[in-house]
Scaffold this active site. Structure first.
Site, PDB file in Angstrom:
ATOM      1  N   ASN A  13       0.812  -1.209   0.000  1.00 24.28           N
ATOM      2  CA  ASN A  13       0.000   0.000   0.000  1.00 24.28           C
ATOM      3  C   ASN A  13       0.848   1.262   0.000  1.00 24.28           C
ATOM      4  OD1 ASN A  13      -2.132  -1.791   0.180  1.00 24.28           O
ATOM      5  ND2 ASN A  13      -2.550  -1.399   2.337  1.00 24.28           N
ATOM      6  N   GLU A  58      -2.618  -3.611  -5.617  1.00 20.24           N
ATOM      7  CA  GLU A  58      -4.003  -3.727  -5.118  1.00 20.24           C
ATOM      8  C   GLU A  58      -4.877  -2.530  -5.512  1.00 20.24           C
ATOM      9  OE1 GLU A  58      -3.884  -4.537  -0.914  1.00 20.24           O
ATOM     10  OE2 GLU A  58      -2.983  -6.512  -1.191  1.00 20.24           O
ATOM     11  N   GLU A  94       1.806 -11.768  -2.444  1.00 18.80           N
ATOM     12  CA  GLU A  94       1.511 -11.519  -1.033  1.00 18.80           C
ATOM     13  C   GLU A  94       0.734 -12.719  -0.505  1.00 18.80           C
ATOM     14  OE1 GLU A  94      -0.065  -7.843   0.455  1.00 18.80           O
ATOM     15  OE2 GLU A  94       0.932  -6.653  -1.106  1.00 18.80           O
TER      16      GLU A  94
END
Length: 504
Positions: A72, A173, A291
């Site tokens: 992120n 993401e 991940e």
């Protein structure tokens, strides 16, 4: 006591295992970097501030690639902040983890650390607040030989030769509402496509990973993946998968996490195959499961600490510091078997993360470092899971779980030609009974089981601590087996096992 016959033939090869299956992940998150891999002034720090005690464990666990800098974090990251003289680097707010980023560790430091750790860097570009042009500038700084403003800037910073990074992620993401700069599948696909074009013009030899759905429970899954694959199929080499698991109160469901990962991979594989047919392509797009781990996100929300306003935007606050149990280690072993068994399509994977943040390696600031319980199954598979993944045939009892009926024994087999060795990895999910595996090894000639490495503990909640760093650690058993091609192997209840079988 259950007895299961496993028939394995030398020609039943799934695929050669790509060593990059055993990768990991370092993000600017919590103490992953600062007081994790980098701590100037620590007694074990080298002249560049890298903790040598951590480096030793990174080498010991067998990690091959490391994804950086996020995660992120990358969706608000400006790569220029982490280059050049440290005294002139800006301090920024990190929106992703409500932290303060000093930028004392940047791309130059990561490249040097990777070299010392012996790992291949996997670099992510910012497709949140970033642009295709900035991604191109980043690549130019890292990989272009010389003669341009950015390549010469790299030389001015002390690195005349290119870093020559060859693995690049197109964002992270981007379907997640938590992501800085969240995009729809169509908008992400278009932005990633233009980024890929620029990056391949700069360096045609790079490999590119597109964002898949953030996890398999996302409302966007798998439609996001279909749209992205159809639009990017000719521009990418991999599509990413991300998935985390936690014990929500039923240990049997938790043990069966491998079944969920297996279904996830098969769905993405089918989506890739559909996109290949739809685009009439001759290319093969593979999976980067970049991940995966156990993460107690639901029972311990990462942002709970920030309910206290005084704790917002601190440098490297302790976040996501899960302390792993023996049960967590068993689950990791089962997930590793799934990755090996899909070696034909999963070519890269990253255990998220490497140090302190949901990690197998854990440090004290200014102090010691320990191996968490999950270190051990990863180390075994990364060290010995080299060669060809083999397909086995068996009638295995099952048990009911939230994911469906799961095999009582989750296993993977690997044939290493160079070592002339067969390696069996096996998780016994039975809580009370040992299981006998009757191995029928066909086509290998005469074989002999030599060693069984066993991870077992009486307490499912047992953890490794700084006071008891080896509380959960493997035992090595020397086997006195007769040579042949039929062998019985006993798996104790609730145990993770590695069996080394020599080909005589």
């Amino acid at each position: 006591m259950p007895r299961i016959t496993y028939t394995v033939h030398a020609d039943s090869r799934i695929a050669r295992i790509d060593p990059r299956l055993y990768g990991s992940f370092v993000e600017h998150l919590g103490r992953a970097v600062y007081t994790g891999i980098y701590e100037p002034g620590h007694p074990e720090a080298d002249e560049q501030g890298f903790r040598q005690d951590v480096l030793e464990l990174v080498k010991d666990i067998g990690v091959t690639t490391v994804r950086y800098p996020g995660g992120n974090f990358v969706s608000g990251f400006n790569w220029r902040d982490g280059i050049g003289p440290k005294e002139s680097r800006p301090v920024r707010l990190d929106y992703a983890w409500i932290s303060k980023e000093t930028n004392q560790f940047g791309i130059d430091e990561f490249a040097n650390w990777s070299q010392k750790a012996g790992v291949t860097p996997m670099i992510a570009v910012n497709l949140g607040t970033g642009t295709p042009q900035e991604a191109g500038y980043f690549l130019e700084y890292c990989n272009h030989p010389s003669g341009t403003a950015l390549s010469d800037l790299r030389a001015a910073h002390g690195r005349a030769a290119p870093y020559d990074f060859k693995l690049w992620c197109l964002g992270n993401e981007m379907d997640g509402p938590w992501q800085t700069g969240q995009l729809s599948a169509e908008d992400y696909m278009k932005k990633a496509r233009e980024t890929a074009k620029i990056m391949r013009w700069i360096d045609p030899e790079i490999s590119l990973v597109a964002c898949g759905s953030s996890h398999s429970a996302m409302p966007t899954f798998p439609e996001w993946d279909r749209i992205v694959l159809e639009g990017l199929y000719e521009h990418i080499d991999y599509i990413s998968c991300h998935q985390y698991y936690e014990n929500e109160g039923n240990p049997k469901d938790f043990l069966a996490s491998f079944l969920n990962m297996d279904n996830f991979i098969e769905t993405i594989t089918s989506t890739i195959n559909y996109a290949k047919a739809k685009t009439r392509s001759d290319r093969e797009v593979m999976i980067s499961f970049d991940e995966w781990n156990v993460w107690y996100l639901k029972t311990d929300p990462w942002d709970a600490v920030f309910k206290d306003k005084a704790k917002r935007f601190q440098p490297a606050p302790p976040l996501l510091e899960d302390h792993y149990s023996f049960l967590d280690a068993l689950v990791i072993g089962g997930l590793l078997c799934t990755l090996v068994n899909h070696a034909d399509r999963v070519k890269m994977a990253s255990l998220a993360q490497l140090v302190n943040v949901i990690a197998p390696i854990f440090t004290q600031p200014g102090g010691d470092v320990i191996r968490q319980t999950i270190f051990w199954p990863f180390q075994m598979v990364a060290t010995y899971g080299q060669g060809y993944a083999l397909r086995s045939f068996s009638r295995c009892p099952t048990f009911e779980t939230r994911y469906g009926d799961a095999r009582l024994v989750q296993s993977a087999l690997v044939y290493n030609e160079e070592r002339q060795q067969i390696v069996l990895f096996a998780l016994n999910c039975d809580f009370s009974q040992q299981v006998t595996l009757a191995l029928d090894l066909q086509g290998f000639g005469v074989t002999r089981p030599r060693t069984q490495v066993l991870l077992q503990h009486q307490d499912l909640n047992a953890r490794n601590t700084f006071d008891q760093p080896d509380n959960v650690s493997p035992r090595t058993l020397s086997l006195q087996a007769e040579p042949g091609n039929h062998h019985d192997v006993v798996l104790p209840p609730l145990s993770w096992n590695m069996l080394l079988i020599d080909i005589c």
